[in-house]
Design a protein around this motif. Sequence first.
Motif, PDB file in Angstrom:
ATOM      1  N   GLN A  12       0.786  -1.231   0.000  1.00  0.00           N
ATOM      2  CA  GLN A  12       0.000   0.000   0.000  1.00  0.00           C
ATOM      3  C   GLN A  12       0.821   1.286   0.000  1.00  0.00           C
ATOM      4  OE1 GLN A  12      -0.847  -2.547   2.253  1.00  0.00           O
ATOM      5  NE2 GLN A  12      -2.563  -3.222   1.024  1.00  0.00           N
ATOM      6  N   LEU A  13       2.132   1.199   0.109  1.00  0.00           N
ATOM      7  CA  LEU A  13       2.912   2.411   0.347  1.00  0.00           C
ATOM      8  C   LEU A  13       4.232   2.372  -0.402  1.00  0.00           C
ATOM      9  CD1 LEU A  13       3.378   4.968   2.284  1.00  0.00           C
ATOM     10  CD2 LEU A  13       4.574   3.360   3.751  1.00  0.00           C
ATOM     11  N   ILE A  14       4.567   3.503  -0.995  1.00  0.00           N
ATOM     12  CA  ILE A  14       5.923   3.731  -1.493  1.00  0.00           C
ATOM     13  C   ILE A  14       6.362   5.054  -0.882  1.00  0.00           C
ATOM     14  CG2 ILE A  14       7.400   4.200  -3.467  1.00  0.00           C
ATOM     15  CD1 ILE A  14       5.539   2.435  -5.133  1.00  0.00           C
ATOM     16  N   LEU A  15       7.410   4.998  -0.079  1.00  0.00           N
ATOM     17  CA  LEU A  15       7.927   6.177   0.604  1.00  0.00           C
ATOM     18  C   LEU A  15       9.390   6.326   0.223  1.00  0.00           C
ATOM     19  CD1 LEU A  15       7.357   8.385   2.746  1.00  0.00           C
ATOM     20  CD2 LEU A  15       8.062   6.718   4.473  1.00  0.00           C
ATOM     21  N   MET A  16       9.742   7.499  -0.306  1.00  0.00           N
ATOM     22  CA  MET A  16      11.124   7.754  -0.710  1.00  0.00           C
ATOM     23  C   MET A  16      11.719   8.835   0.174  1.00  0.00           C
ATOM     24  SD  MET A  16      10.738   7.572  -4.821  1.00  0.00           S
ATOM     25  CE  MET A  16       9.060   8.179  -4.962  1.00  0.00           C
ATOM     26  N   ALA A  17      13.038   8.817   0.306  1.00  0.00           N
ATOM     27  CA  ALA A  17      13.687   9.784   1.185  1.00  0.00           C
ATOM     28  C   ALA A  17      15.162   9.912   0.851  1.00  0.00           C
ATOM     29  CB  ALA A  17      13.537   9.358   2.639  1.00  0.00           C
ATOM     30  N   SER A  18      15.778  10.988   1.368  1.00  0.00           N
ATOM     31  CA  SER A  18      17.215  11.190   1.226  1.00  0.00           C
ATOM     32  C   SER A  18      17.683  12.199   2.271  1.00  0.00           C
ATOM     33  CB  SER A  18      17.568  11.693  -0.179  1.00  0.00           C
ATOM     34  OG  SER A  18      16.962  12.946  -0.409  1.00  0.00           O
ATOM     35  N   ASP A  19      18.991  12.213   2.490  1.00  0.00           N
ATOM     36  CA  ASP A  19      19.609  13.266   3.293  1.00  0.00           C
ATOM     37  C   ASP A  19      19.952  14.405   2.347  1.00  0.00           C
ATOM     38  OD1 ASP A  19      19.812  12.191   5.976  1.00  0.00           O
ATOM     39  OD2 ASP A  19      21.280  10.762   5.192  1.00  0.00           O
ATOM     40  N   LEU A  20      19.734  15.638   2.794  1.00  0.00           N
ATOM     41  CA  LEU A  20      20.106  16.803   1.987  1.00  0.00           C
ATOM     42  C   LEU A  20      21.605  17.020   2.086  1.00  0.00           C
ATOM     43  CD1 LEU A  20      17.233  19.289   2.847  1.00  0.00           C
ATOM     44  CD2 LEU A  20      17.562  17.992   0.750  1.00  0.00           C
ATOM     45  N   LEU A  21      22.223  17.298   0.960  1.00  0.00           N
ATOM     46  CA  LEU A  21      23.678  17.464   0.947  1.00  0.00           C
ATOM     47  C   LEU A  21      24.104  18.921   0.869  1.00  0.00           C
ATOM     48  CD1 LEU A  21      24.591  14.625  -1.563  1.00  0.00           C
ATOM     49  CD2 LEU A  21      24.651  14.558   0.933  1.00  0.00           C
ATOM     50  N   ASP A  22      23.372  19.729   0.116  1.00  0.00           N
ATOM     51  CA  ASP A  22      23.873  21.077  -0.148  1.00  0.00           C
ATOM     52  C   ASP A  22      22.894  22.198   0.171  1.00  0.00           C
ATOM     53  OD1 ASP A  22      22.092  20.447  -2.120  1.00  0.00           O
ATOM     54  OD2 ASP A  22      23.435  20.858  -3.791  1.00  0.00           O
ATOM     55  N   GLU A  23      21.854  21.912   0.946  1.00  0.00           N
ATOM     56  CA  GLU A  23      20.933  22.967   1.345  1.00  0.00           C
ATOM     57  C   GLU A  23      20.405  22.663   2.731  1.00  0.00           C
ATOM     58  OE1 GLU A  23      16.841  22.411  -0.626  1.00  0.00           O
ATOM     59  OE2 GLU A  23      18.253  21.579  -2.060  1.00  0.00           O
ATOM     60  N   PRO A  24      20.072  23.698   3.485  1.00  0.00           N
ATOM     61  CA  PRO A  24      19.558  23.459   4.837  1.00  0.00           C
ATOM     62  C   PRO A  24      18.128  22.919   4.788  1.00  0.00           C
ATOM     63  CG  PRO A  24      19.572  25.800   4.349  1.00  0.00           C
ATOM     64  CD  PRO A  24      20.224  25.111   3.184  1.00  0.00           C
ATOM     65  N   LEU A  25      17.817  22.057   5.711  1.00  0.00           N
ATOM     66  CA  LEU A  25      16.473  21.484   5.825  1.00  0.00           C
ATOM     67  C   LEU A  25      15.628  22.359   6.728  1.00  0.00           C
ATOM     68  CD1 LEU A  25      14.477  19.092   5.422  1.00  0.00           C
ATOM     69  CD2 LEU A  25      15.472  18.113   7.490  1.00  0.00           C
ATOM     70  N   THR A  26      14.433  22.675   6.270  1.00  0.00           N
ATOM     71  CA  THR A  26      13.464  23.377   7.091  1.00  0.00           C
ATOM     72  C   THR A  26      12.329  22.403   7.363  1.00  0.00           C
ATOM     73  OG1 THR A  26      14.023  25.455   6.026  1.00  0.00           O
ATOM     74  CG2 THR A  26      11.974  25.394   7.252  1.00  0.00           C
ATOM     75  N   THR A  27      12.326  21.841   8.557  1.00  0.00           N
ATOM     76  CA  THR A  27      11.284  20.892   8.918  1.00  0.00           C
ATOM     77  C   THR A  27      10.112  21.658   9.504  1.00  0.00           C
ATOM     78  OG1 THR A  27      12.951  19.226   9.389  1.00  0.00           O
ATOM     79  CG2 THR A  27      10.759  18.848  10.300  1.00  0.00           C
ATOM     80  N   GLY A  28       8.934  21.247   9.156  1.00  0.00           N
ATOM     81  CA  GLY A  28       7.755  21.918   9.684  1.00  0.00           C
ATOM     82  C   GLY A  28       6.525  21.474   8.950  1.00  0.00           C
ATOM     83  N   ASN A  29       5.688  22.440   8.648  1.00  0.00           N
ATOM     84  CA  ASN A  29       4.405  22.096   8.053  1.00  0.00           C
ATOM     85  C   ASN A  29       4.443  22.123   6.532  1.00  0.00           C
ATOM     86  OD1 ASN A  29       4.564  24.783   7.576  1.00  0.00           O
ATOM     87  ND2 ASN A  29       2.729  25.351   8.705  1.00  0.00           N
ATOM     88  N   HIS A  30       5.572  21.927   5.943  1.00  0.00           N
ATOM     89  CA  HIS A  30       5.726  21.965   4.494  1.00  0.00           C
ATOM     90  C   HIS A  30       5.143  20.750   3.792  1.00  0.00           C
ATOM     91  CE1 HIS A  30       9.202  19.740   5.926  1.00  0.00           C
ATOM     92  NE2 HIS A  30       9.260  19.181   4.731  1.00  0.00           N
ATOM     93  N   MET A  31       4.806  19.691   4.539  1.00  0.00           N
ATOM     94  CA  MET A  31       4.280  18.495   3.912  1.00  0.00           C
ATOM     95  C   MET A  31       3.597  17.603   4.933  1.00  0.00           C
ATOM     96  SD  MET A  31       6.447  15.685   1.875  1.00  0.00           S
ATOM     97  CE  MET A  31       5.943  14.014   2.088  1.00  0.00           C
TER      98      MET A  31
END
Length: 139
Positions: free
Chosen positions: A60-79
Amino acid sequence: MKRAFAHLSFNGNCRAAMHFYKNCFGGELNMQTLEDMPQRHAFPPKLSQLVVHATLRSEQLILMASDLLDEPLTTGNHMSILLECQKEGEMEAIFDKLKMGGQVTRPIQKTHWGAMIGGLTDQFGNQWMLHHPLRTLTL
């Protein structure tokens, strides 16, 4: 739209997050790190274990992910990731696993549109909504 996939970005903890999600949902997890790439010598050795691409795949699920290499991560309500659950028990079980180390933003409750819904932010800062239709809606 026939398909929608979620892609999550992390600041060096992609591996831990994807193992956590595999524990929650099951499925097959594949990861490629910088160390696995032909261009690995172009990066500092301290970055070798960062995840370039990860895919968790179940029925039922395909979830993709990665670590960011060259930009800062802004975690929050973006998704938010919405999971449609077939059974109430399935919804509650997944919700209970995802909330470990996180924060419930909307406890599971019945809605006015004939469904159950719950929301949370997991321990990695990602937002999830779980939805279970209680009846079939007609338009």
